[in-house]
Scaffold this active site. Structure first.
Site, PDB file in Angstrom:
ATOM      1  N   LYS A  29      27.842  70.968 -69.608  1.00 59.94           N
ATOM      2  CA  LYS A  29      26.701  70.073 -69.454  1.00 59.94           C
ATOM      3  C   LYS A  29      25.329  70.282 -69.611  1.00 59.94           C
ATOM      4  CE  LYS A  29      24.488  66.283 -69.008  1.00 59.94           C
ATOM      5  NZ  LYS A  29      24.461  64.978 -69.815  1.00 59.94           N
ATOM      6  N   GLY A  68       7.472  67.006 -82.754  1.00 62.42           N
ATOM      7  CA  GLY A  68       6.732  65.976 -82.284  1.00 62.42           C
ATOM      8  C   GLY A  68       6.031  66.523 -81.004  1.00 62.42           C
ATOM      9  N   LEU A  70      25.664  60.700 -72.599  1.00 60.83           N
ATOM     10  CA  LEU A  70      24.886  59.444 -72.979  1.00 60.83           C
ATOM     11  C   LEU A  70      23.518  59.699 -73.192  1.00 60.83           C
ATOM     12  CD1 LEU A  70      26.241  56.952 -70.089  1.00 60.83           C
ATOM     13  CD2 LEU A  70      27.565  57.910 -72.276  1.00 60.83           C
ATOM     14  N   ASN A  79      22.477  70.460 -72.726  1.00 56.29           N
ATOM     15  CA  ASN A  79      21.192  69.674 -72.584  1.00 56.29           C
ATOM     16  C   ASN A  79      20.167  70.920 -72.693  1.00 56.29           C
ATOM     17  OD1 ASN A  79      22.023  67.306 -72.267  1.00 56.29           O
ATOM     18  ND2 ASN A  79      21.019  67.016 -70.228  1.00 56.29           N
ATOM     19  N   LYS A 124      11.097  58.075 -75.298  1.00 58.10           N
ATOM     20  CA  LYS A 124      11.513  58.059 -76.665  1.00 58.10           C
ATOM     21  C   LYS A 124      11.772  56.593 -77.033  1.00 58.10           C
ATOM     22  CE  LYS A 124      16.492  58.135 -75.485  1.00 58.10           C
ATOM     23  NZ  LYS A 124      17.735  58.668 -76.165  1.00 58.10           N
ATOM     24  N   CYS A 132      16.318  63.719 -68.136  1.00 59.01           N
ATOM     25  CA  CYS A 132      17.378  64.796 -68.293  1.00 59.01           C
ATOM     26  C   CYS A 132      16.865  66.125 -68.713  1.00 59.01           C
ATOM     27  CB  CYS A 132      18.127  64.303 -69.256  1.00 59.01           C
ATOM     28  SG  CYS A 132      19.016  62.769 -68.839  1.00 59.01           S
ATOM     29  N   GLU A 161      28.811  63.337 -68.420  1.00 61.35           N
ATOM     30  CA  GLU A 161      28.620  62.487 -69.574  1.00 61.35           C
ATOM     31  C   GLU A 161      27.463  62.937 -70.343  1.00 61.35           C
ATOM     32  OE1 GLU A 161      25.117  60.802 -69.758  1.00 61.35           O
ATOM     33  OE2 GLU A 161      24.323  61.695 -68.173  1.00 61.35           O
TER      34      GLU A 161
HETATM   35  C1  UGA Z   1      19.732  63.512 -73.240  1.00 62.03           C
HETATM   36  C2  UGA Z   1      21.152  64.050 -74.231  1.00 62.03           C
HETATM   37  O1  UGA Z   1      20.608  63.843 -75.633  1.00 62.03           O
HETATM   38  C3  UGA Z   1      22.221  63.320 -73.789  1.00 62.03           C
HETATM   39  O2  UGA Z   1      23.255  63.803 -74.456  1.00 62.03           O
HETATM   40  C4  UGA Z   1      22.403  63.427 -72.247  1.00 62.03           C
HETATM   41  O3  UGA Z   1      23.684  62.706 -71.834  1.00 62.03           O
HETATM   42  C5  UGA Z   1      21.412  62.913 -71.434  1.00 62.03           C
HETATM   43  O4  UGA Z   1      20.020  63.671 -71.797  1.00 62.03           O
HETATM   44  C6  UGA Z   1      21.592  63.087 -70.091  1.00 62.03           C
HETATM   45  O5  UGA Z   1      21.613  64.360 -69.593  1.00 62.03           O
HETATM   46  O6  UGA Z   1      21.917  62.239 -69.350  1.00 62.03           O
HETATM   47  P1  UGA Z   1      18.127  61.382 -73.350  1.00 62.03           P
HETATM   48  O7  UGA Z   1      17.562  62.077 -72.398  1.00 62.03           O
HETATM   49  O8  UGA Z   1      18.628  59.887 -73.205  1.00 62.03           O
HETATM   50  O9  UGA Z   1      19.593  62.112 -73.579  1.00 62.03           O
HETATM   51  O10 UGA Z   1      17.416  61.368 -74.635  1.00 62.03           O
HETATM   52  P2  UGA Z   1      17.207  62.397 -76.244  1.00 62.03           P
HETATM   53  O11 UGA Z   1      17.739  61.501 -77.141  1.00 62.03           O
HETATM   54  O12 UGA Z   1      18.319  63.430 -76.045  1.00 62.03           O
HETATM   55  O13 UGA Z   1      15.810  62.749 -76.399  1.00 62.03           O
HETATM   56  C7  UGA Z   1      15.319  63.529 -75.200  1.00 62.03           C
HETATM   57  C8  UGA Z   1      13.789  63.758 -75.649  1.00 62.03           C
HETATM   58  O14 UGA Z   1      13.838  64.723 -76.711  1.00 62.03           O
HETATM   59  C9  UGA Z   1      13.065  62.680 -76.008  1.00 62.03           C
HETATM   60  O15 UGA Z   1      11.715  62.798 -75.653  1.00 62.03           O
HETATM   61  C10 UGA Z   1      12.962  62.735 -77.618  1.00 62.03           C
HETATM   62  O16 UGA Z   1      11.767  61.947 -78.090  1.00 62.03           O
HETATM   63  C11 UGA Z   1      12.939  64.070 -77.824  1.00 62.03           C
HETATM   64  N1  UGA Z   1      13.638  64.442 -79.007  1.00 62.03           N
HETATM   65  C12 UGA Z   1      14.658  64.287 -79.319  1.00 62.03           C
HETATM   66  C13 UGA Z   1      12.649  65.093 -79.881  1.00 62.03           C
HETATM   67  O17 UGA Z   1      11.438  65.536 -79.762  1.00 62.03           O
HETATM   68  N2  UGA Z   1      12.934  65.558 -81.151  1.00 62.03           N
HETATM   69  C14 UGA Z   1      14.313  65.397 -81.450  1.00 62.03           C
HETATM   70  O18 UGA Z   1      14.707  65.684 -82.708  1.00 62.03           O
HETATM   71  C15 UGA Z   1      15.202  64.556 -80.524  1.00 62.03           C
END
Ligand code: UGA
Length: 486
Positions: free
Chosen positions: A221, A270, A152, A225, A337, A277, A150
């Site tokens: 996958k 940030g 997500l 990540n 986040k 994940c 996935e």
């Molecule tokens: C992440 C992946 O984006 C998904 O595609 C994947 O399915 C999921 O892990 C998983 O393996 O289950 P998620 O952990 O929900 O999703 O969150 P993200 O939106 O990817 O953010 C992860 C972290 O990176 C957060 O702490 C966010 O604040 C940080 N982030 C994200 C940044 O510091 N800068 C960015 O530009 C983007």
């Protein structure tokens, strides 16, 4: 089609609800009977947009919950394994839950089924699941083990599921290929979107179907990540250089991301990535590489940069406030986040703990994650406030640690009146620096914030305010150059 989902965690629950939404009959099973009882009563344990609506639509009809794995196995044509794969102390994924489920399924199988691994697992896991079934005496004619990772994101999981960029099917044979493509047909042929009740909320309408070998799917996958984490660490490292040379990382990020080979997403600097994940998967992917004799040192650096971001931001807070002991700090955000109540591996919590350890008094607010944060943080680490403004009352500085959109829309004139000192430290570059400064506050962001004298205009602004007014009426060339990128 009849589908069973094993594991009612974040991946399992969202997948089960979305399979029901696209027309399948689903049983979601979990060995936590209390969780199943609450889910059956419509109580949702996680904060996830659209999930309440999907449960309201399908609970007791196309979607049912059970703690009886036997019932779930007998019922379905495909079983999705969505159980946890937590990190072991050495960074490897702990696959004991996956193995346990595989063993149980082996004893419960009542006819040919496709077993689908959906949790994030190291390459080779599906092969190990197959071996477990064969060793338990199951005929190879009675099962196929497919990989369907996935992608997500927490907070947008339902729309990510229903409007995916890609659907990845690692299928070992024709049977699993056929069943898996039937399961995702309403998304792949677009019939789901024709329904007037279809969930809205994503701009992505063309989904790429990727059919691969099982091992490639498992690897895609982990590599995805790890690559996203690398992108974040890269821009975080660039932000440090920006800050030291007097460039603005927001502009650099925009210029960098405009190259379609790079792309603009996941280039927000940030306080580092967190969550359940990225931290776990980067470690696990590095362990996979090590296990086959390759030192994936690039990933070691990704992890190191991520840690450095937190200490640099803490140093920035300390520099802004001179000392931390006895200072009252308004902290906005505890989730890893925005858009989620998940605080697992949240960089915000690490920073709060460090501020407290250095003698600061933390008054914290998060729109969704306070309950979970309170359960994780040692007693007395922070006082939780009912809203952002209460956190600011009498505080020596405002600190933003999570990218919740509502923090960007605060009334900064009001914030200015509530704070004891006019200091705002934005760990996510979320706020509009100009709006914050216009309210009379000093703004510190990540990666060369505009408080630094970046351009002749800003230098004049700092020294001689009327010049600012003059320039607003007739902007000099330098302003135009900057606004093209801003
Ligand atoms: C992440 C992946 O984006 C998904 O595609 C994947 O399915 C999921 O892990 C998983 O393996 O289950 P998620 O952990 O929900 O999703 O969150 P993200 O939106 O990817 O953010 C992860 C972290 O990176 C957060 O702490 C966010 O604040 C940080 N982030 C994200 C940044 O510091 N800068 C960015 O530009 C983007």
């Amino acid at each position: 089609m009849k589908i069973s989902v094993v594991g009612a965690g974040y991946v399992g629950l969202v997948s089960a609800a979305c399979f029901a939404e696209i027309g399948h009959d689903v049983i979601c099973v979990d060995n936590d009977s209390d969780k199943i009882r609450r889910l059956s009563a419509g109580e949702i344990p996680i904060h996830e947009e659209h999930l309440p609506l999907l449960l309201e639509r399908h609970l007791g009809q196309r979607l049912n919950f059970s703690s009886d794995l036997g019932e779930a196995v007998r019922f379905c044509e495909a079983i999705f394994i969505c159980v946890g794969t937590p990190p072991s102390p050495n960074g490897e994924a702990d696959l004991s839950y996956v193995e346990g489920v595989a063993r149980e399924i082996a004893h419960l199988l009542n006819g040919p089924k496709v077993i689908v691994e959906k949790s994030t697992v190291p390459v080779g896991t599906c092969e190990a699941v197959s071996r477990t079934l064969l060793l338990s005496g199951v005929s190879p004619m009675d099962f196929s083990v497919a990989s369907n990772p996935e992608f997500l994101r927490e907070g947008t999981a339902v729309s990510d599921f229903l409007f995916p960029d890609r659907i990845l099917l690692g299928v070992p044979d024709q049977r699993s290929h056929s069943i898996m493509t039937q399961i995702y047909a309403p998304i792949l042929n677009g019939s789901y979107y024709l329904s007037p009740d279809a969930i809205k909320g994503s701009t992505c309408t063309s989904t790429k179907l990727i059919i691969s070998s099982v091992k490639s799917a498992e690897l895609i996958k982990h590599a995805s990540n790890a690559f996203l984490a690398l992108k974040i660490s890269f821009i975080n490292a660039v932000s440090i250089v920006c800050e030291r040379v007097g460039a603005d990382v927001r502009q650099v990020s925009e210029g960098l991301g405009a190259d379609s080979r790079i792309g603009p997403r996941f280039l927000n600097p940030g306080i580092g990535y967190g969550g359940s994940c990225f931290p776990k998967d980067v470690l696990a992917f590095r362990s996979v590489a090590r296990s086959v004799g390759y030192d994936f040192n690039l990933l070691t650096e990704v992890i190191a940069i991520n840690e450095t971001q937190k200490s640099l931001f803490i140093a920035k807070i300390r520099n802004a406030l001179w000392t931390l002991r006895g200072k009252k700090l308004a902290v906005l955000g505890m989730a890893f986040k925005g858009g989620t109540d998940d605080v697992r591996d949240s960089p915000a919590l690490d920073i709060i703990l460090s501020l407290r350890a250095q003698g600061a008094e933390v008054r914290a607010f998060d729109p969704a994650a306070m309950k979970r944060a309170a359960a994780l943080l040692p007693e007395g680490t922070a006082t939780f406030t009912p809203d952002a403004y209460s956190a600011c009352t009498g505080a020596d500085a405002l600190i933003v640690l999570t990218e919740w959109p509502e923090f960007a829309n605060l009334d900064f004139a009001r914030v200015r009146k509530l704070l004891r000192f006019p200091i705002v430290l934005d760990g996510r570059n979320l706020l509009n620096a100009q709006a914050v400064r216009d309210a009379g506050l000093t703004y510190f962001g990540i990666g060369g914030d505009i408080e630094q004298p970046l351009s002749p205009l800003n230098q004049f602004e700092d020294i001689f305010d009327p010049v600012h007014v003059l320039y607003e009426q007739a902007p000099p060339q330098v302003v135009n150059t900057e606004t093209q990128l801003a």
